[in-house]
Scaffold this active site. Sequence first.
Site, PDB file in Angstrom:
ATOM      1  N   ASN A 169      44.565  50.448  45.226  1.00 22.53           N
ATOM      2  CA  ASN A 169      45.450  50.121  44.103  1.00 22.53           C
ATOM      3  C   ASN A 169      44.894  48.870  43.424  1.00 22.53           C
ATOM      4  O   ASN A 169      45.021  47.768  43.953  1.00 22.53           O
ATOM      5  CB  ASN A 169      46.871  49.874  44.648  1.00 22.53           C
ATOM      6  CG  ASN A 169      47.826  49.408  43.577  1.00 22.53           C
ATOM      7  OD1 ASN A 169      47.514  49.447  42.389  1.00 22.53           O
ATOM      8  ND2 ASN A 169      49.003  48.959  44.007  1.00 22.53           N
ATOM      9  N   TRP A 170      44.274  49.069  42.277  1.00 18.01           N
ATOM     10  CA  TRP A 170      43.615  47.937  41.612  1.00 18.01           C
ATOM     11  C   TRP A 170      44.614  47.027  40.900  1.00 18.01           C
ATOM     12  O   TRP A 170      44.236  45.950  40.436  1.00 18.01           O
ATOM     13  CB  TRP A 170      42.596  48.457  40.596  1.00 18.01           C
ATOM     14  CG  TRP A 170      41.379  49.086  41.191  1.00 18.01           C
ATOM     15  CD1 TRP A 170      41.157  49.368  42.521  1.00 18.01           C
ATOM     16  CD2 TRP A 170      40.210  49.522  40.493  1.00 18.01           C
ATOM     17  NE1 TRP A 170      39.917  49.949  42.681  1.00 18.01           N
ATOM     18  CE2 TRP A 170      39.316  50.055  41.448  1.00 18.01           C
ATOM     19  CE3 TRP A 170      39.831  49.518  39.151  1.00 18.01           C
ATOM     20  CZ2 TRP A 170      38.064  50.570  41.095  1.00 18.01           C
ATOM     21  CZ3 TRP A 170      38.590  50.032  38.804  1.00 18.01           C
ATOM     22  CH2 TRP A 170      37.712  50.550  39.767  1.00 18.01           C
ATOM     23  N   LYS A 171      45.848  47.468  40.745  1.00 16.00           N
ATOM     24  CA  LYS A 171      46.879  46.662  40.060  1.00 16.00           C
ATOM     25  C   LYS A 171      46.358  46.219  38.680  1.00 16.00           C
ATOM     26  O   LYS A 171      45.624  46.958  38.044  1.00 16.00           O
ATOM     27  CB  LYS A 171      47.301  45.482  40.942  1.00 16.00           C
ATOM     28  CG  LYS A 171      47.660  45.937  42.362  1.00 16.00           C
ATOM     29  CD  LYS A 171      48.287  44.873  43.210  1.00 16.00           C
ATOM     30  CE  LYS A 171      48.606  45.440  44.590  1.00 16.00           C
ATOM     31  NZ  LYS A 171      49.302  44.510  45.443  1.00 16.00           N
ATOM     32  N   HIS A 191      56.001  51.228  43.662  1.00 20.19           N
ATOM     33  CA  HIS A 191      55.375  50.056  44.282  1.00 20.19           C
ATOM     34  C   HIS A 191      56.340  48.870  44.234  1.00 20.19           C
ATOM     35  O   HIS A 191      57.073  48.692  43.258  1.00 20.19           O
ATOM     36  CB  HIS A 191      54.064  49.718  43.561  1.00 20.19           C
ATOM     37  CG  HIS A 191      53.256  48.723  44.322  1.00 20.19           C
ATOM     38  ND1 HIS A 191      53.523  47.378  44.262  1.00 20.19           N
ATOM     39  CD2 HIS A 191      52.240  48.874  45.199  1.00 20.19           C
ATOM     40  CE1 HIS A 191      52.681  46.746  45.072  1.00 20.19           C
ATOM     41  NE2 HIS A 191      51.892  47.629  45.647  1.00 20.19           N
ATOM     42  N   GLU A 197      55.944  45.893  43.541  1.00 21.28           N
ATOM     43  CA  GLU A 197      55.811  45.036  42.348  1.00 21.28           C
ATOM     44  C   GLU A 197      56.517  45.664  41.150  1.00 21.28           C
ATOM     45  O   GLU A 197      57.056  44.957  40.299  1.00 21.28           O
ATOM     46  CB  GLU A 197      54.314  44.781  42.061  1.00 21.28           C
ATOM     47  CG  GLU A 197      53.722  43.833  43.107  1.00 21.28           C
ATOM     48  CD  GLU A 197      52.270  44.092  43.462  1.00 21.28           C
ATOM     49  OE1 GLU A 197      51.575  44.788  42.702  1.00 21.28           O
ATOM     50  OE2 GLU A 197      51.838  43.603  44.527  1.00 21.28           O
ATOM     51  N   GLU A 219      55.099  50.035  52.734  1.00 19.37           N
ATOM     52  CA  GLU A 219      54.494  48.743  52.406  1.00 19.37           C
ATOM     53  C   GLU A 219      55.533  47.634  52.564  1.00 19.37           C
ATOM     54  O   GLU A 219      56.292  47.349  51.624  1.00 19.37           O
ATOM     55  CB  GLU A 219      54.001  48.750  50.959  1.00 19.37           C
ATOM     56  CG  GLU A 219      52.942  49.804  50.691  1.00 19.37           C
ATOM     57  CD  GLU A 219      52.058  49.393  49.529  1.00 19.37           C
ATOM     58  OE1 GLU A 219      50.854  49.213  49.750  1.00 19.37           O
ATOM     59  OE2 GLU A 219      52.577  49.213  48.418  1.00 19.37           O
ATOM     60  N   GLY A 249      49.630  41.329  49.811  1.00 16.86           N
ATOM     61  CA  GLY A 249      48.903  40.234  49.166  1.00 16.86           C
ATOM     62  C   GLY A 249      49.080  38.896  49.862  1.00 16.86           C
ATOM     63  O   GLY A 249      48.702  37.860  49.326  1.00 16.86           O
ATOM     64  N   SER A 307      47.957  44.025  53.112  1.00 16.03           N
ATOM     65  CA  SER A 307      46.877  43.233  53.708  1.00 16.03           C
ATOM     66  C   SER A 307      46.005  44.012  54.691  1.00 16.03           C
ATOM     67  O   SER A 307      45.586  43.466  55.720  1.00 16.03           O
ATOM     68  CB  SER A 307      47.441  41.963  54.354  1.00 16.03           C
ATOM     69  OG  SER A 307      48.075  41.162  53.364  1.00 16.03           O
ATOM     70  N   GLY A 323      45.272  47.015  48.392  1.00 15.78           N
ATOM     71  CA  GLY A 323      45.265  46.219  47.171  1.00 15.78           C
ATOM     72  C   GLY A 323      44.003  45.376  47.096  1.00 15.78           C
ATOM     73  O   GLY A 323      42.926  45.851  46.716  1.00 15.78           O
ATOM     74  N   GLY A 324      44.122  44.103  47.478  1.00 12.99           N
ATOM     75  CA  GLY A 324      43.026  43.139  47.348  1.00 12.99           C
ATOM     76  C   GLY A 324      41.678  43.648  47.837  1.00 12.99           C
ATOM     77  O   GLY A 324      40.657  43.498  47.145  1.00 12.99           O
TER      78      GLY A 324
HETATM   79  P1  PGA Z   1      47.303  44.173  49.508  1.00 11.09           P
HETATM   80  O1  PGA Z   1      48.183  45.117  48.550  1.00 11.09           O
HETATM   81  O2  PGA Z   1      46.346  45.093  50.242  1.00 11.09           O
HETATM   82  O3  PGA Z   1      46.591  43.237  48.567  1.00 11.09           O
HETATM   83  O4  PGA Z   1      48.233  43.483  50.424  1.00 11.09           O
HETATM   84  C1  PGA Z   1      48.673  46.348  48.999  1.00 11.09           C
HETATM   85  C2  PGA Z   1      49.465  47.019  47.910  1.00 11.09           C
HETATM   86  O5  PGA Z   1      50.152  46.321  47.147  1.00 11.09           O
HETATM   87  O6  PGA Z   1      49.436  48.247  47.781  1.00 11.09           O
END
Ligand code: PGA
Length: 249
Positions: A9-11, A94, A96, A166, A172, A212, A233-234
């Site tokens: 997930n590149w956000k 998600h 966010e 999640e 993050g 993470s 994510g990251g």
């Molecule tokens: P993260 O994000 O791996 O940076 O913790 C995961 C996500 O939001 O899907």
Amino acid sequence: MRKNIVAGNWKMNNDLSQTESLISDLKSQVQTSNAEVMIAPTFVNLWHAFEALRQDSIEVVAQNMHFADNGAYTGEVSAEMLKSLGIKTVILGHSERRAYFNETDESLAKKVDQALQHGMRVIFCFGEELQDRKAGNQETVVKSQLVNALCHLDADAYKNIVLAYEPVWAIGTGETATPEQAQDMHAFIRSLFKERYNNDVADNLSILYGGSVKPNNAKEIFGKPDVDGGLIGGASLKAEDFFAIVNAF
Ligand code: PGA
């Protein structure tokens, strides 16, 4: 049979040239793997990413979509628009989106219906916040998110649903759920679907863990029997790290 899936997930990261360069790095690293591999770039680069990966085994998916067919929804993107690019899978719910864009179980139920009606596959995200976990309420919270947004569906619909647990406190933050915490929650989720539907639905559901996941912890997390992959994510923003995670299967 449920599938192993690793989705990046590149956000809201990567402009056009960064997208080009990350995709070219991904193409140089991709090899046969035991997992389906997906990336979710921002809307504006979806077409570019889709074209660039047309011949490759990496699926390009969307990070969100609207629940209406079309109309006066400034800034939004519909299922038909995504499908017209060739996009077949969409991430919904998600944390966010829930936290910053007021997405609720009710609006997510509509989005899920819309995606399924258009023949798309949904990666449905959910998870408890830190205060829920501290109070020991994580299962209650997760159950209500799943029941409210998904349990109106019939059993057949789950062929096109992937779940992504999640925990918000792990996204993050560098703080991962332990493999045991992930396994406990995934087993709970599977038992919920067994109870609400049947063994078939529960056994065939791919349940991803997100929060993470990094090259150094992926193997242990993916090694748990009810963890079928990850939403990353990251660590999906560097081809090397992403494939180290993919290859943890
Ligand atoms: P993260 O994000 O791996 O940076 O913790 C995961 C996500 O939001 O899907």
